[in-house]
Design an enzyme around this catalytic site. Structure first.
Site, PDB file in Angstrom:
ATOM      1  N   ASN A 146      -0.992  -4.178 -10.953  1.00  0.00           N
ATOM      2  CA  ASN A 146      -1.619  -5.315 -10.759  1.00  0.00           C
ATOM      3  C   ASN A 146      -3.151  -5.133 -11.413  1.00  0.00           C
ATOM      4  O   ASN A 146      -3.681  -6.143 -12.034  1.00  0.00           O
ATOM      5  CB  ASN A 146      -1.940  -5.279  -9.263  1.00  0.00           C
ATOM      6  N   ASP A 207      -7.982  -7.047 -13.262  1.00  0.00           N
ATOM      7  CA  ASP A 207      -6.350  -7.184 -13.369  1.00  0.00           C
ATOM      8  C   ASP A 207      -5.871  -7.349 -14.579  1.00  0.00           C
ATOM      9  O   ASP A 207      -6.392  -7.689 -15.569  1.00  0.00           O
ATOM     10  CB  ASP A 207      -6.201  -8.667 -12.488  1.00  0.00           C
ATOM     11  N   ASP A 238       2.179  -0.686  -6.244  1.00  0.00           N
ATOM     12  CA  ASP A 238       0.940  -1.193  -5.398  1.00  0.00           C
ATOM     13  C   ASP A 238       0.552  -2.369  -5.544  1.00  0.00           C
ATOM     14  O   ASP A 238       0.750  -3.184  -6.586  1.00  0.00           O
ATOM     15  CB  ASP A 238      -0.197  -0.232  -5.949  1.00  0.00           C
ATOM     16  N   GLU A 279       4.431  -2.669  -2.136  1.00  0.00           N
ATOM     17  CA  GLU A 279       3.544  -3.156  -1.337  1.00  0.00           C
ATOM     18  C   GLU A 279       3.340  -4.412  -0.969  1.00  0.00           C
ATOM     19  O   GLU A 279       2.572  -5.101  -1.839  1.00  0.00           O
ATOM     20  CB  GLU A 279       2.377  -2.393  -1.454  1.00  0.00           C
TER      21      GLU A 279
END
Ligand code: CA
Length: 547
Positions: A146, A207, A238, A279
């Site tokens: 990310n 990001d 993640d 996640e």
């Protein structure tokens, strides 16, 4: 629970006797045969173990856990024997980030192709993978796509040079973009010029911009490197719900799903059988939007919360609801129950320090369907609450060595206050929480009903009692647990039992005074009468078909 693995049922068989008791002579060899199925998929019956390398074991005295320390401790996780009194028997490890990073936790990567020097070298990592595989342990590494570290060279280039080809890997804007739906801004002032960049978590974690192809192509290259050059078996990904923003909407966007679909397809193509687990810190409803064709699996946060809440309150009603919802929607190897992870206060702390509660919570975790994950130290009942460093404290191995055997130097983080009790050496004894985990993890791996069985809830008739059957064609296992501090008396369960000749065996816990009544007709359930279930106790009773 004091005597797991009792070889034969002591349960008293009521009439008709012959049905259940017939097989005692052939039982040993039969049971062995039933106990050693060739798993179709490594995930069947597997348990995964989450490791924070920095806190697991230090090999060189600098106070920081490292890959050589982990390598020296692999037998603790799994020594390769199907039944071992000194090994957990976990079939997979998830290593929290091990790539070069400016932070202690590693969730901001500075070099995606290099192991953090404090943890070791790339060659140390390759050696670790070989040794893990030799023991039957799959290796998953945390992959953070990310965002990167603000010290990642492509970000530094993009920040400093507006003409850099890396500009499009990030999101820059002349003014702050819209606030997110919680009313916060995720835009950060550039330290270099009069502009802003987007970073969901903080300014040190810009990001990646997946609206342009460059960043995704680079992350695919990184995935291939770890799969093929470094030898990993897959990734824990993640914060995947935040991959692509759409104006003020920063999570779960259609483009996020599309990027995950493309990334997962790349991983599968790069290495056959590679496994991805993501996640998505959210409800089951949101989780389900990440199937069927994105990552292989996701963590089931709602199950974690239902287990913790049910055990904390001593109320079993509702514990199974999120499990049933996921089971109905998905194969069991595509979702992962757990109790707590590295972002949450530890289980025992959540449960008021109560070891009995921690014991029954892990009993439930390890008897549910799904692919369970255990955070390191949970098997010892380690305590710890926020800040984050205190839920990631060093593992305690020895009761006599300095710093509990974690390091010969000064530990990077003070050990938990209970490290003489939540300690491997102190728990090398029957009845410990560690022994409880070893028995349950190994039972799960070796018992077809626990490895593969569908969960069918059973009316427990008492708010403190969870009861269910895990059922396969070859047999079933009755799982019963009391989540309170009081004994529960006089329970009677209607239990579906396999048709034909069958035998019962106590796999876990005490069934000394239980009575089993076989079905009165082929389609009817049998009955199990339990005179008393001790506080925080779990019991597993297996019904196997005799061929
Ligand atoms: Ca070290």
């Amino acid at each position: 629970m004091r005597k797991p693995h009792r070889p034969f049922a002591r349960a008293r068989v009521l009439a008709p006797l012959a049905l259940l008791a017939a097989a005692s002579l052939a039982a040993a060899s039969l049971a062995e045969a039933q106990r050693a199925p060739a798993p179709r998929d490594w995930r069947d019956g597997a348990t995964c173990y989450e490791v924070f390398v920095r806190s697991f074991r230090d090999s060189d005295g600098d106070g920081i856990g490292d890959l050589k320390g982990l390598l020296a401790s692999l037998d603790y996780i799994n020594d390769g024997r199907p039944s071992s009194p000194t090994s957990l028997g976990a079939r997979c490890i998830w290593l929290m980030p091990i790539m070069d990073s400016p932070s202690y936790h590693g969730y901001d990567v500075r070099d995606y192709y290099r192991v953090a020097p404090v943890y070791g070298t790339n060659d140390d990592f390759k050696r670790l993978v070989i040794e893990a595989h030799r023991r039957g342990i799959k290796v998953l590494v945390d992959m953070v796509i990310n965002h990167a570290s603000s010290e990642w060279p492509p970000f530094q280039a993009a920040l400093k040079e507006p003409a850099s080809p890396y500009r499009e890997w990030f999101r820059f804007a002349p003014a702050r973009g819209p606030n997110n739906r919680w009313g916060n801004s995720n835009w950060h002032k550039s330290p270099v010029r009069d502009e802003y960049y987007y970073g969901f978590f903080w300014r040190g974690m810009p990001d990646l911009n997946y609206e342009q192809p460059g960043a995704l192509e680079e992350m695919k290259k990184v995935a291939s490197f770890w799969l093929n050059e470094m030898g990993v078996d897959g990734f824990r990904l993640d914060a995947v719900k935040y991959l692509v923003e759409d104006g003020a909407v920063v999570d779960d966007t259609p483009r996020t799903h599309a990027v995950l679909r493309e990334y997962a397809a790349h991983v599968r193509a790069a290495k056959a059988g590679a496994f991805t687990i993501g996640e998505v810190f959210d409800s089951t409803g949101v989780l389900l939007s990440y199937y069927p064709d994105q990552l292989d699996a996701y963590f089931a946060f709602e199950i974690a919360d239902s287990l913790i809440a049910g055990v904390r309150r001593g109320d079993a009603r509702g514990i199974l609801a999120p499990v049933l919802r996921l089971q109905q929607a998905l194969p069991a190897n595509r979702w992962a129950p757990f109790l707590r992870n590295h972002d949450q206060p530890r289980t025992r702390t959540e449960l008021g320090g109560d070891l009995g509660k921690a014991r029954v919570a892990s009993f439930l975790l390890l008897t549910l369907p799904g692919l369970p994950f255990v955070y390191y130290g949970e098997e010892l009942g380690m305590t710890g609450g926020k800040p984050d460093e205190r839920i990631r404290t060093p593992m305690a191995w020895s009761t006599t060595a300095p710093h509990a055997g974690f390091t010969a130097g000064t530990p990077w983080q003070r050990l938990a206050d209970d490290s003489l009790e939540a300690n491997v050496a102190a728990q090398e004894r029957a009845g410990s929480l560690l022994a409880h985990h070893r028995a349950l993890i190994q039972l799960r791996a070796s018992t077809p009903a626990l490895a593969l069985g569908t969960l069918e809830p059973i009316a427990a008739g008492h708010p403190a009692v969870v009861a269910f059957v895990r059922r396969t064609a070859a047999g079933s296992a009755l799982v019963v647990a009391n989540v309170t501090a009081s004994a529960v008396r006089e329970l009677t369960f209607d239990v579906p039992m396999p048709a034909g000749r069958r035998q019962s065996r106590t796999l876990f816990g005490d069934t000394e005074r239980w009575e089993i009544r076989p079905p009165s007709a082929p389609s009817a359930p049998g009955q199990v009468r339990v005179p008393a279930l001790a506080p925080y106790t779990g019991v597993i009773l297996e019904f196997a078909v005799i061929p």
